[in-house]
Design a protein around this motif. Structure first.
Motif, PDB file in Angstrom:
ATOM      1  N   GLU A  66      32.090  52.934  56.958  1.00  0.00           N
ATOM      2  CA  GLU A  66      33.242  53.137  57.836  1.00  0.00           C
ATOM      3  C   GLU A  66      34.431  53.707  57.071  1.00  0.00           C
ATOM      4  O   GLU A  66      35.095  54.650  57.552  1.00  0.00           O
ATOM      5  N   ALA A  67      34.710  53.156  55.890  1.00  0.00           N
ATOM      6  CA  ALA A  67      35.839  53.648  55.096  1.00  0.00           C
ATOM      7  C   ALA A  67      35.581  55.080  54.622  1.00  0.00           C
ATOM      8  O   ALA A  67      36.495  55.915  54.641  1.00  0.00           O
ATOM      9  N   THR A  68      34.357  55.346  54.215  1.00  0.00           N
ATOM     10  CA  THR A  68      34.016  56.710  53.762  1.00  0.00           C
ATOM     11  C   THR A  68      34.230  57.710  54.877  1.00  0.00           C
ATOM     12  O   THR A  68      34.760  58.805  54.658  1.00  0.00           O
ATOM     13  N   LEU A  69      33.842  57.353  56.083  1.00  0.00           N
ATOM     14  CA  LEU A  69      34.061  58.237  57.224  1.00  0.00           C
ATOM     15  C   LEU A  69      35.553  58.505  57.422  1.00  0.00           C
ATOM     16  O   LEU A  69      35.956  59.651  57.682  1.00  0.00           O
ATOM     17  N   LYS A 152      22.469  54.237  63.492  1.00  0.00           N
ATOM     18  CA  LYS A 152      23.835  53.867  63.869  1.00  0.00           C
ATOM     19  C   LYS A 152      24.859  54.583  62.993  1.00  0.00           C
ATOM     20  O   LYS A 152      25.924  54.988  63.476  1.00  0.00           O
ATOM     21  N   VAL A 153      24.538  54.755  61.702  1.00  0.00           N
ATOM     22  CA  VAL A 153      25.435  55.508  60.816  1.00  0.00           C
ATOM     23  C   VAL A 153      25.543  56.950  61.300  1.00  0.00           C
ATOM     24  O   VAL A 153      26.651  57.512  61.387  1.00  0.00           O
ATOM     25  N   ARG A 154      24.392  57.545  61.613  1.00  0.00           N
ATOM     26  CA  ARG A 154      24.414  58.930  62.104  1.00  0.00           C
ATOM     27  C   ARG A 154      25.276  59.051  63.357  1.00  0.00           C
ATOM     28  O   ARG A 154      26.116  59.961  63.461  1.00  0.00           O
ATOM     29  N   LYS A 155      25.082  58.152  64.308  1.00  0.00           N
ATOM     30  CA  LYS A 155      25.838  58.226  65.555  1.00  0.00           C
ATOM     31  C   LYS A 155      27.329  58.032  65.305  1.00  0.00           C
ATOM     32  O   LYS A 155      28.167  58.727  65.908  1.00  0.00           O
ATOM     33  N   MET A 156      27.672  57.095  64.420  1.00  0.00           N
ATOM     34  CA  MET A 156      29.075  56.849  64.097  1.00  0.00           C
ATOM     35  C   MET A 156      29.735  58.104  63.527  1.00  0.00           C
ATOM     36  O   MET A 156      30.842  58.486  63.928  1.00  0.00           O
ATOM     37  N   TYR A 157      29.041  58.755  62.596  1.00  0.00           N
ATOM     38  CA  TYR A 157      29.585  59.962  61.975  1.00  0.00           C
ATOM     39  C   TYR A 157      29.599  61.130  62.968  1.00  0.00           C
ATOM     40  O   TYR A 157      30.603  61.852  63.075  1.00  0.00           O
ATOM     41  N   ALA A 160      32.310  61.054  65.521  1.00  0.00           N
ATOM     42  CA  ALA A 160      33.621  61.378  64.942  1.00  0.00           C
ATOM     43  C   ALA A 160      33.728  62.862  64.576  1.00  0.00           C
ATOM     44  O   ALA A 160      34.802  63.312  64.172  1.00  0.00           O
ATOM     45  N   GLY A 161      32.619  63.598  64.706  1.00  0.00           N
ATOM     46  CA  GLY A 161      32.644  65.028  64.419  1.00  0.00           C
ATOM     47  C   GLY A 161      32.147  65.399  63.037  1.00  0.00           C
ATOM     48  O   GLY A 161      32.390  66.512  62.572  1.00  0.00           O
ATOM     49  N   VAL A 162      31.436  64.482  62.372  1.00  0.00           N
ATOM     50  CA  VAL A 162      30.960  64.726  61.012  1.00  0.00           C
ATOM     51  C   VAL A 162      29.431  64.764  60.995  1.00  0.00           C
ATOM     52  O   VAL A 162      28.775  63.823  61.456  1.00  0.00           O
ATOM     53  N   THR A 163      28.877  65.834  60.444  1.00  0.00           N
ATOM     54  CA  THR A 163      27.436  65.987  60.293  1.00  0.00           C
ATOM     55  C   THR A 163      27.018  65.550  58.894  1.00  0.00           C
ATOM     56  O   THR A 163      27.671  65.904  57.906  1.00  0.00           O
ATOM     57  N   ILE A 164      25.945  64.804  58.796  1.00  0.00           N
ATOM     58  CA  ILE A 164      25.375  64.421  57.499  1.00  0.00           C
ATOM     59  C   ILE A 164      24.275  65.419  57.179  1.00  0.00           C
ATOM     60  O   ILE A 164      23.208  65.404  57.793  1.00  0.00           O
ATOM     61  N   TYR A 165      24.532  66.332  56.224  1.00  0.00           N
ATOM     62  CA  TYR A 165      23.518  67.354  55.913  1.00  0.00           C
ATOM     63  C   TYR A 165      22.664  66.986  54.714  1.00  0.00           C
ATOM     64  O   TYR A 165      21.571  67.536  54.532  1.00  0.00           O
ATOM     65  N   GLY A 166      23.133  66.055  53.873  1.00  0.00           N
ATOM     66  CA  GLY A 166      22.378  65.670  52.696  1.00  0.00           C
ATOM     67  C   GLY A 166      22.444  64.175  52.470  1.00  0.00           C
ATOM     68  O   GLY A 166      23.433  63.520  52.830  1.00  0.00           O
ATOM     69  N   PHE A 167      21.385  63.629  51.887  1.00  0.00           N
ATOM     70  CA  PHE A 167      21.334  62.195  51.585  1.00  0.00           C
ATOM     71  C   PHE A 167      20.865  62.040  50.147  1.00  0.00           C
ATOM     72  O   PHE A 167      19.882  62.676  49.733  1.00  0.00           O
ATOM     73  N   LYS A 168      21.580  61.210  49.367  1.00  0.00           N
ATOM     74  CA  LYS A 168      21.274  61.054  47.948  1.00  0.00           C
ATOM     75  C   LYS A 168      21.205  59.567  47.570  1.00  0.00           C
ATOM     76  O   LYS A 168      22.079  59.035  46.903  1.00  0.00           O
ATOM     77  N   PRO A 169      20.131  58.887  47.974  1.00  0.00           N
ATOM     78  CA  PRO A 169      19.934  57.512  47.518  1.00  0.00           C
ATOM     79  C   PRO A 169      19.257  57.512  46.157  1.00  0.00           C
ATOM     80  O   PRO A 169      18.702  58.526  45.725  1.00  0.00           O
TER      81      PRO A 169
END
Length: 345
Positions: A66-69, A152-157, A160-169
């Motif tokens: 949430e804070a990162t968003l 839920k993270v995807r929907k939250m972002y 808000a208008g933010v697309t997650i294009y990359g994931f780095k776990p």
């Protein structure tokens, strides 16, 4: 035309939004796009997608999803390369006891073969031991990780208008099992990413393994490099699989003293999944990370090349210069985004 709102309806909806009687733009059923998108970020600038990596906000006190968003929104950014921490914490992952704000600079010094003091070496050794134990915990957690939390993270972002294009776990290393890798790629897909990113392992068997699994999941693996980047750095991985790609770092490439970064981008643009941008100096000038526009990295020509050639890979802001006293990471990332807007206007 009959489905379009009348002028009176448009003005009425706008007045309601401004007055605060509408909770969010998403509640305006049938409202025009201009209303639904009011207040949302847009860092797609003249066809060039400017994004940011979570690492840029590493000095901020709250590292939650949430804070990162909020940080991303405050910077006016609409796309992100999300590191594992925020999403996995949201999904209920075990807590990492290592203070990464302290460890990140030491890891960079070690990676770049800089001299470490005895205290720094001990700190890193202790962190390595803790990290090993943490990875074992994570491996157990991943077996039954709740994928609905990533949705839920995807929907939250996205809302808000933010697309997650990359994931780095931290799931794609040589030490990780196929189950770890499968988990990371499934989570990436659910987050909406088209790529996962990882430090180049300098191991041909590992890049083959990752590339084959990426194809299975319909993703690409973007391999990130530091000062070991050369024009041929990615060639073996790229030849192994269409699932292998580049997470090119423009700043590190310059600091490594490599010639003609624009030529490399022109030659391999179709295999670049994403590109990190920062302003570093040439070796002759000290290799420093500087506020944008003060170093030797050809940021302006590269951004304009992306605009002119309509390259679709995102340019990812990675804040690495020292945050000035009285400022913070969010304010400095916003300056970087403003630099991009000016370059691309």
């Amino acid at each position: 035309m009959k489905n379009q709102p009348t002028r009176r309806q448009f003005l009425g909806a706008t007045a309601a939004l401004v007055a605060g009687t509408v909770v969010s733009a998403n509640k305006l059923f049938g409202a025009p796009a201009i209303i639904r998108n009011l207040g949302k970020p847009n860092s797609l600038i003249n066809g060039v997608q400017i994004g940011v990596i979570t690492y840029s906000f590493r000095e901020m006190p709250d590292q939650s999803a949430e804070a990162t968003l909020k940080y991303v929104l405050d910077c006016g950014i609409s796309a992100i390369e999300l590191m594992g921490g925020p999403a996995e914490t949201f999904a209920g992952a075990p807590k990492n006891s290592v203070d990464m704000k302290t460890i990140f600079p030491l890891m960079r010094k070690r990676r770049e073969n800089q001299t470490l003091t005895e205290d720094e070496q001990k700190t890193l050794a202790d962190a390595d031991a803790q990290t090993k134990a943490y990875r074992e915990e994570m491996a157990k957690w991943r077996i039954s990780a709740p994928m609905d939390k990533f949705e839920k993270v995807r929907k939250m972002y996205n809302q808000a208008g933010v697309t997650i294009y990359g994931f780095k776990p931290d799931a794609f290393g040589i030490q990780n099992t196929d189950a770890d890798i499968d988990y990371g790629m499934r989570a990436a897909k659910i987050l909406g990413a088209n790529q996962v990113t990882v430090e180049h392992p300098a191991n041909d068997a590992q890049t083959l393994r990752l590339g084959q699994m990426a194809v299975k999941h319909g993703l690409r693996v973007g391999y990130h490099g530091h000062e070991q980047q050369t024009p041929t750095f990615w060639d073996t991985a790229l030849a192994q699989s269409p699932g292998n790609a580049m997470n090119f770092d423009l700043g590190h490439y310059v600091a490594a003293g490599q010639p003609d970064p624009l030529g490399l981008i022109r030659q391999k643009h179709d295999r670049i999944a994403s590109m990190h941008i920062k302003d570093r100096q040439l070796p002759a000038n000290g290799k420093g990370n500087l506020p944008w526009g003060q170093g030797d990295t050809p940021l302006l020509p590269v951004l304009q090349l992306m605009r002119e050639q309509k390259y679709k890979f995102p340019a990812t802001v990675e804040l690495e210069y020292q945050v000035p006293a009285g400022s913070n990471s969010v304010a400095e990332v916003k300056k970087c985004v403003d630099f991009c807007r000016n370059a691309l206007s």
